[in-house]
Design a protein around this motif. Structure first.
Motif, PDB file in Angstrom:
ATOM      1  N   PHE A  55       9.049   6.759   2.287  1.00 49.69           N
ATOM      2  CA  PHE A  55       8.405   5.525   2.411  1.00 49.69           C
ATOM      3  C   PHE A  55       7.072   5.971   2.085  1.00 49.69           C
ATOM      4  CE2 PHE A  55       5.693   2.378   4.984  1.00 49.69           C
ATOM      5  CZ  PHE A  55       6.145   1.396   4.277  1.00 49.69           C
ATOM      6  N   ILE A  56       6.390   6.933   2.922  1.00 50.28           N
ATOM      7  CA  ILE A  56       4.973   7.012   2.651  1.00 50.28           C
ATOM      8  C   ILE A  56       4.572   7.150   1.298  1.00 50.28           C
ATOM      9  CG2 ILE A  56       3.107   8.766   3.324  1.00 50.28           C
ATOM     10  CD1 ILE A  56       4.736   9.110   6.257  1.00 50.28           C
ATOM     11  N   ILE A  61       2.241   5.157  -3.560  1.00 51.38           N
ATOM     12  CA  ILE A  61       2.189   4.623  -5.018  1.00 51.38           C
ATOM     13  C   ILE A  61       2.028   3.340  -5.402  1.00 51.38           C
ATOM     14  CG2 ILE A  61       3.650   4.761  -7.420  1.00 51.38           C
ATOM     15  CD1 ILE A  61       4.881   7.221  -6.331  1.00 51.38           C
ATOM     16  N   HIS A  62       2.811   2.747  -4.505  1.00 51.45           N
ATOM     17  CA  HIS A  62       2.631   0.834  -4.651  1.00 51.45           C
ATOM     18  C   HIS A  62       1.168   0.407  -4.303  1.00 51.45           C
ATOM     19  CE1 HIS A  62       3.727  -3.066  -4.425  1.00 51.45           C
ATOM     20  NE2 HIS A  62       3.324  -3.281  -3.020  1.00 51.45           N
ATOM     21  N   MET A  63       0.607   1.084  -3.171  1.00 53.99           N
ATOM     22  CA  MET A  63      -0.816   0.789  -2.996  1.00 53.99           C
ATOM     23  C   MET A  63      -1.778   1.171  -4.182  1.00 53.99           C
ATOM     24  SD  MET A  63      -1.150   1.540   1.059  1.00 53.99           S
ATOM     25  CE  MET A  63      -2.988   1.614   0.991  1.00 53.99           C
ATOM     26  N   SER A  64      -1.491   2.332  -4.789  1.00 57.75           N
ATOM     27  CA  SER A  64      -2.363   2.629  -5.993  1.00 57.75           C
ATOM     28  C   SER A  64      -2.095   1.660  -7.089  1.00 57.75           C
ATOM     29  CB  SER A  64      -2.000   3.944  -6.447  1.00 57.75           C
ATOM     30  OG  SER A  64      -2.034   4.968  -5.463  1.00 57.75           O
ATOM     31  N   ARG A 159      10.678   1.547  -4.831  1.00 59.79           N
ATOM     32  CA  ARG A 159      11.095   2.382  -6.162  1.00 59.79           C
ATOM     33  C   ARG A 159      10.918   1.552  -7.183  1.00 59.79           C
ATOM     34  NH1 ARG A 159      15.660   3.633  -3.356  1.00 59.79           N
ATOM     35  NH2 ARG A 159      15.272   5.078  -1.755  1.00 59.79           N
ATOM     36  N   GLU A 160      11.769   0.233  -7.484  1.00 63.33           N
ATOM     37  CA  GLU A 160      11.733  -0.540  -8.609  1.00 63.33           C
ATOM     38  C   GLU A 160      10.408  -1.093  -8.903  1.00 63.33           C
ATOM     39  OE1 GLU A 160      13.021  -5.227  -9.100  1.00 63.33           O
ATOM     40  OE2 GLU A 160      14.619  -3.714  -8.104  1.00 63.33           O
ATOM     41  N   LYS A 161       9.294  -1.257  -7.870  1.00 61.71           N
ATOM     42  CA  LYS A 161       8.040  -1.781  -8.327  1.00 61.71           C
ATOM     43  C   LYS A 161       7.270  -0.672  -8.839  1.00 61.71           C
ATOM     44  CE  LYS A 161       7.589  -5.846  -5.257  1.00 61.71           C
ATOM     45  NZ  LYS A 161       6.661  -6.473  -4.445  1.00 61.71           N
ATOM     46  N   ASN A 162       7.737   0.459  -8.486  1.00 57.83           N
ATOM     47  CA  ASN A 162       6.829   1.504  -8.735  1.00 57.83           C
ATOM     48  C   ASN A 162       7.306   2.512  -9.953  1.00 57.83           C
ATOM     49  OD1 ASN A 162       5.175   1.621  -6.309  1.00 57.83           O
ATOM     50  ND2 ASN A 162       6.663   3.188  -5.317  1.00 57.83           N
TER      51      ASN A 162
END
Length: 170
Positions: A55-56, A61-64, A159-162
C-alpha cells in the motif's frame, strides 16, 4: 522547498525532467509510511504487514501522479513561508502562500506543511491546501473503498490508477 524552487523555473529542463527531480525531492522529505497510516486511519491496524508495504508503495506512486501534474502548471509563482506553529505530538506546521509576484491574498493559495521529526530529519506528514488536508481527503476516499472491498480492493484500484504512471517512469 528551496530545492523545488530551483527546479521549477529552470527552462533547460523538460516537464518530465522537472517532475522527476521534484519527485526525488518529495521522496526525500515526505514520510510516506506515516502519511499512509494516517490516510488509512483505524483500518491500518487490520492490514497485514506485506499489504501495508505494498500500500505504501502504491500510494506513493499515486500521490506522485496526482500532485505531480501541478508542476506542469507552474509559471513564476512566489512561495512565501508565513510562520511556524507548534502542534500536538511535537509536530510543526509551516504555513506558506503561493501566488504570482505582487498578488493579493485573494489570488494566492495557502499551503500548510505538517512536519514530524523522524530521527534527525523533519519529514512532511500532511499537506493542507487552503485548509483542506490531503490526509483527511484520502482517508475519506479510502474509508468507503475499504468498507466495500477491503485492502485487496483498495490495492487493486491503486494498481490500476498507477499503471499509466509506471509506464511513464520507465
Amino acid at each position: 522547498m528551496r530545492e523545488v524552487l530551483t527546479i521549477l523555473p529552470d527552462a533547460n529542463l523538460s516537464p518530465a525532467e522537472k517532475r522527476g527531480q521534484v519527485r526525488d525531492v518529495a521522496y526525500a522529505h515526505m514520510d510516506f509510511e506515516t502519511i499512509s497510516r494516517l490516510s488509512m486511519g483505524r483500518n491500518w491496524r487490520d492490514v497485514p504487514e506485506p499489504k501495508r508495504a505494498e500500500f505504501i508503495e502504491e500510494f506513493r506512486i499515486h500521490m506522485s501522479a496526482t500532485y505531480g501534474s501541478a508542476i506542469d502548471r507552474y509559471t513564476d509563482e512566489d512561495i512565501t513561508v508565513t510562520g511556524d506553529r507548534r502542534e500536538v505530538n511535537g509536530d510543526r506546521t509551516i504555513p506558506t502562500v503561493i501566488g504570482k509576484p505582487g498578488a493579493d491574498r485573494q489570488n494566492s493559495i495557502g499551503i500548510d506543511y505538517r512536519l514530524r521529526r523522524k530521527g534527525e530529519q523533519w519529514m512532511v506528514i500532511d499537506v493542507s491546501v487552503d485548509g483542506v488536508s490531503m490526509v483527511a481527503n484520502f482517508r475519506s476516499q479510502f474509508q468507503s473503498i475499504l468498507a466495500q472491498g477491503g485492502i485487496d480492493r483498495l490495492l487493486a484500484l491503486l494498481r490500476e490508477k498507477n499503471a499509466t504512471t509506471r509506464e511513464s517512469l520507465k
